[in-house]
Design an enzyme around this catalytic site. Sequence first.
Site, PDB file in Angstrom:
ATOM      1  N   ARG A  46       0.849  -1.200   0.000  1.00  0.00           N
ATOM      2  CA  ARG A  46       0.000   0.000   0.000  1.00  0.00           C
ATOM      3  C   ARG A  46       0.880   1.244   0.000  1.00  0.00           C
ATOM      4  O   ARG A  46       0.640   2.198  -0.693  1.00  0.00           O
ATOM      5  CB  ARG A  46      -0.968   0.017   1.194  1.00  0.00           C
ATOM      6  CG  ARG A  46      -1.674   1.362   1.345  1.00  0.00           C
ATOM      7  CD  ARG A  46      -2.948   1.341   2.177  1.00  0.00           C
ATOM      8  NE  ARG A  46      -2.922   0.452   3.306  1.00  0.00           N
ATOM      9  CZ  ARG A  46      -2.212   0.660   4.431  1.00  0.00           C
ATOM     10  NH1 ARG A  46      -1.494   1.745   4.582  1.00  0.00           N
ATOM     11  NH2 ARG A  46      -2.250  -0.223   5.408  1.00  0.00           N
ATOM     12  N   TYR A  98     -17.163  16.012 -15.441  1.00  0.00           N
ATOM     13  CA  TYR A  98     -17.451  14.577 -15.519  1.00  0.00           C
ATOM     14  C   TYR A  98     -18.473  14.183 -14.435  1.00  0.00           C
ATOM     15  O   TYR A  98     -18.377  14.643 -13.288  1.00  0.00           O
ATOM     16  CB  TYR A  98     -16.136  13.797 -15.334  1.00  0.00           C
ATOM     17  CG  TYR A  98     -16.327  12.312 -15.243  1.00  0.00           C
ATOM     18  CD1 TYR A  98     -16.671  11.564 -16.362  1.00  0.00           C
ATOM     19  CD2 TYR A  98     -16.185  11.658 -14.029  1.00  0.00           C
ATOM     20  CE1 TYR A  98     -16.854  10.201 -16.275  1.00  0.00           C
ATOM     21  CE2 TYR A  98     -16.359  10.280 -13.935  1.00  0.00           C
ATOM     22  CZ  TYR A  98     -16.697   9.562 -15.060  1.00  0.00           C
ATOM     23  OH  TYR A  98     -16.887   8.216 -14.970  1.00  0.00           O
ATOM     24  N   ASP A 170      -8.144  18.006 -14.815  1.00  0.00           N
ATOM     25  CA  ASP A 170      -8.426  16.638 -15.247  1.00  0.00           C
ATOM     26  C   ASP A 170      -8.004  16.554 -16.715  1.00  0.00           C
ATOM     27  O   ASP A 170      -8.655  17.118 -17.592  1.00  0.00           O
ATOM     28  CB  ASP A 170      -9.927  16.333 -15.065  1.00  0.00           C
ATOM     29  CG  ASP A 170     -10.281  14.887 -15.403  1.00  0.00           C
ATOM     30  OD1 ASP A 170      -9.576  14.290 -16.241  1.00  0.00           O
ATOM     31  OD2 ASP A 170     -11.272  14.379 -14.856  1.00  0.00           O
ATOM     32  N   LYS A 195      -8.864   5.399 -19.505  1.00  0.00           N
ATOM     33  CA  LYS A 195      -9.224   5.851 -20.848  1.00  0.00           C
ATOM     34  C   LYS A 195      -8.010   5.751 -21.787  1.00  0.00           C
ATOM     35  O   LYS A 195      -7.541   4.663 -22.025  1.00  0.00           O
ATOM     36  CB  LYS A 195      -9.798   7.261 -20.760  1.00  0.00           C
ATOM     37  CG  LYS A 195     -10.808   7.461 -19.597  1.00  0.00           C
ATOM     38  CD  LYS A 195     -12.071   6.642 -19.754  1.00  0.00           C
ATOM     39  CE  LYS A 195     -12.945   6.600 -18.502  1.00  0.00           C
ATOM     40  NZ  LYS A 195     -13.317   7.892 -17.938  1.00  0.00           N
TER      41      LYS A 195
END
Length: 387
Positions: A46, A98, A170, A195
């Site tokens: 982590r 978004y 973004d 994406k």
Amino acid sequence: MSFGTKLVQAKPSSGRHHGALSTPIYQASTFHQFSLSEPGKFDYSRSGNPTREALEQTIAELEGGYAGFAFSSGMAAISSVFCLLSAGDEVLLSDDIYGGTYRAITKLFPRFGIRGKFVDTTNTEAVRAAITSATRAIFLESPSNPQMNITDIEEASRIAKQRGLLTIVDNTFMTPYLQRPLELGADIVVHSATKYIGGHSDVVGGLVVVASQEISDEIGFIQNAFGAILGPQDSWLLLRGLKTLKVRMDQHEKNARQIASWLASRSEVEAVYYPGLPEHPGHELALKQAKGFGGMISFTLGSVEQVEQFLHNLTLPALAVSLGAVESIITYPARMSHASIPEEQRKQMGVTDTLLRISVGIEDAEDVIRDFEQAFRWIDSKVSHTI
Ligand SMILES: *Cc1c(COP(=O)(O)O)cnc(C)c1O
């Protein structure tokens, strides 16, 4: 070195991995501490993992940032960035943001006293006027989704800096190949790597790149404390995706230009939104701040019925949410990606019931056009039939 070469040749600075050209997948949750007095670089995945670190270093280099961070999704990346804020803080966001970002900042973060305020970020005066003593950050998408509005990133960052605010961009639609917001003055870049960076509809991931050590320390703390990290397999898929980003983006854009011009010439289409079209209001600005216009096009038809008939008759693009993959994907935002946004707000964003969005793939554009043409023909006959 040209950016295209950098994409292929980027070598993460740490770890030689026996010279493997492809960074190995370190499928390990924990690491042997050989000595109590000299713990190794990695202790628990982590907090850090060699494959994830290779991806984080690579994206930082590509965006021209101080450090990069990989998260389990674009939303995990964005939510972790919102965790920089505290109760009472406000963030200004592009008003056609978004859908998932809209949901997080209007439905989740208000529980912790963090609020979003929506503003037309293409209008610098409106941005200036919306800033209050509670404002801590400006969050932009350029091009926005799905209207493809272009915000002047340099100007927005300048206003933010004057007022002591963070600028967060973004950059999902553009990727670092076409646009590098940190070079334009932004402080933080976020990506849905699901994406274009992944590019093959096979991985969900998010990336954050920051401009300074100060922000890096905070995001690093949040990444470890909140724990929404990307796994080693998925980190490897994104590293692989980055190597072909240039050839994919070039082809996405070449096809998108051709398809956008063709759509603009069709009588069935009422409006086309693509920054690459000279008549798009953001065309000049997009030329100035980015190296291309990308592969996303929105367009409207005459009625909901026509949308339904058109989608029913299309055979090539997949009807799906998501974007940025090698295969063309068509979305009906009102009922898919933006369905979680209340109708009134949705329409204000320009997400009307006749709006469609296509993520242009890397197929031969002629095949996509031919398929659209036959689906349009069906609409024509349907319309004349009902008249
Ligand atoms: C998809 C997307 C996101 C969210 O990313 P996930 O990987 O789906 O969590 C954020 N911003 C934009 C612009 C997107 O297209």
